[in-house]
Design an enzyme around this catalytic site. Structure first.
Site, short mmCIF file in Angstrom:
data_model
loop_
_atom_site.label_atom_id
_atom_site.label_comp_id
_atom_site.label_asym_id
_atom_site.label_seq_id
_atom_site.Cartn_x
_atom_site.Cartn_y
_atom_site.Cartn_z
N SER A 248 -11.35 21.08 38.58
CA SER A 248 -12.60 21.14 37.83
C SER A 248 -13.17 19.76 37.52
CB SER A 248 -12.40 21.91 36.52
OG SER A 248 -11.86 23.18 36.77
N HIS B 29 -12.89 17.88 31.97
CA HIS B 29 -14.26 18.01 32.47
C HIS B 29 -15.10 16.79 32.08
CE1 HIS B 29 -13.70 22.67 32.47
NE2 HIS B 29 -13.03 22.07 33.44
#
Length: 316
Positions: free
Chosen positions: A144, A195
């Site tokens: 991610s 992230h």
């Protein structure tokens, strides 16, 4: 991070169907290799998740630095794999065609390592400033962070337009930040620091010194490496256009070189080329009658009369 669920891997099946729907031949090589590598490690993990995930305690304190390489390639479950790789599929197709395969591969490797390093730094900083040792034990796994970095890069090249985040139109330049907040609003268990690290790495490339540093490092190992990628285009004016797209992934300069048509017309005029083409391909010289016209090919009345004259001359 959750343990991988057992049973039918519906997410994996959906991912494979999406890949085959797009068509393997339509997926650039580095993007395809990234998808295959992640699927392979999902089906055949090198280590269990808790021995592959990334944390300050495991990497920094216990010196287990191989996790920097393992963590991006392992996923908690099939749906984690699906959402990450479906995103990689579309980002990869766009960015690899724009940057070139070699540079895109370089970007993927660099982003993977830097995102992991920056994640460790963020978790360590939070643990120190908040005096909360639990941040050192937070363990993250998955692709991610790299995808957030690629999203920043993609939005940098396409700054206009809007993205749909939870039903709300968001300008592309702010889409990464909105998606960061949306993901952690919907799924609080995901790694906010992971992230965020990806976004920061993407910004370092698009607006900071990272791209220049990567160019210099690439030059040390190979003086012939083109970056990000060279693209060749042919326009309708009879010129061959060369574009070197290293400046922000787009055209830095272009030069036009007139083509030498004699190399493939043998110096024949258009009229002579037509006569030769008619003689060679529109009828069979070994038979008395004409052969069928090629599919989709039509002659004008003048050309048909000329063809008849050429046929009569040929049989004399």
């Amino acid at each position: 991070m959750q343990r991988r669920s057992r049973g039918i891997n519906a997410g994996l099946i959906l991912l494979l169907s999406q890949i085959f729907h797009v068509g393997i031949s339509n997926i650039p090589p580095v993007t395809l290799a990234t998808l295959v590598l992640n699927i392979w490690f999902f089906l055949n993990p090198l280590k269990p998740l808790f021995e592959s995930c990334l944390s300050v305690e495991k990497c920094y304190q216990q010196k287990d630095w191989q996790r920097l390489l393992l963590s991006p390639l392992h996923h908690a479950d099939d749906w984690h794999l699906y959402f990450n790789m479906a995103s990689m599929l579309w980002k990869g197709i766009h960015l690899e065609r724009r940057l070139g395969s070699r540079w895109f591969a370089y970007v993927i490797v660099t982003f993977s390592l830097l995102t992991g390093v920056l994640y460790l730094f963020l978790e360590f900083a939070l643990a120190e400033f908040l005096d909360e040792p639990g941040f050192r034990r937070n363990c993250a796994v998955g692709f991610s962070g790299v995808l957030f970095a690629l999203k920043v890069l993609n939005n940098h090249y396409c700054p206009g337009g809007f993205a749909n985040i939870l039903g709300f139109p968001v300008p592309n330049r702010l889409a990464c930040w909105a998606e960061l907040l949306a993901i952690h609003f919907i799924s609080p268990g995901t790694s906010f620091a992971g992230h965020l690290a990806g976004i920061l790495v993407g910004l370092m490339y698009a607006h900071g010194p990272l791209k220049k540093i990567m160019k210099k490092c690439a030059g040390v190992f190979s003086s012939n490496m083109h970056y990000p990628g060279q693209q060749y285009h042919v326009n309708s004016s009879g010129y061959s256009r060369y574009q070197d797209s290293y400046q922000y992934g787009w055209t830095a300069y272009s030069e036009e070189i007139p083509r030498n048509y004699d190399a493939y017309t043998a110096g024949l005029s258009e009229e002579e080329q037509l006569e030769r083409a008619l003689r060679a391909s529109l009828w069979d010289r070994g038979t008395s009658g004409p052969s069928p016209q090629p599919y989709g090919f039509r002659l004008s009345p003048e050309e048909e009369m000329r063809r008849q004259r050429l046929r009569r001359f040929d049989h004399q």
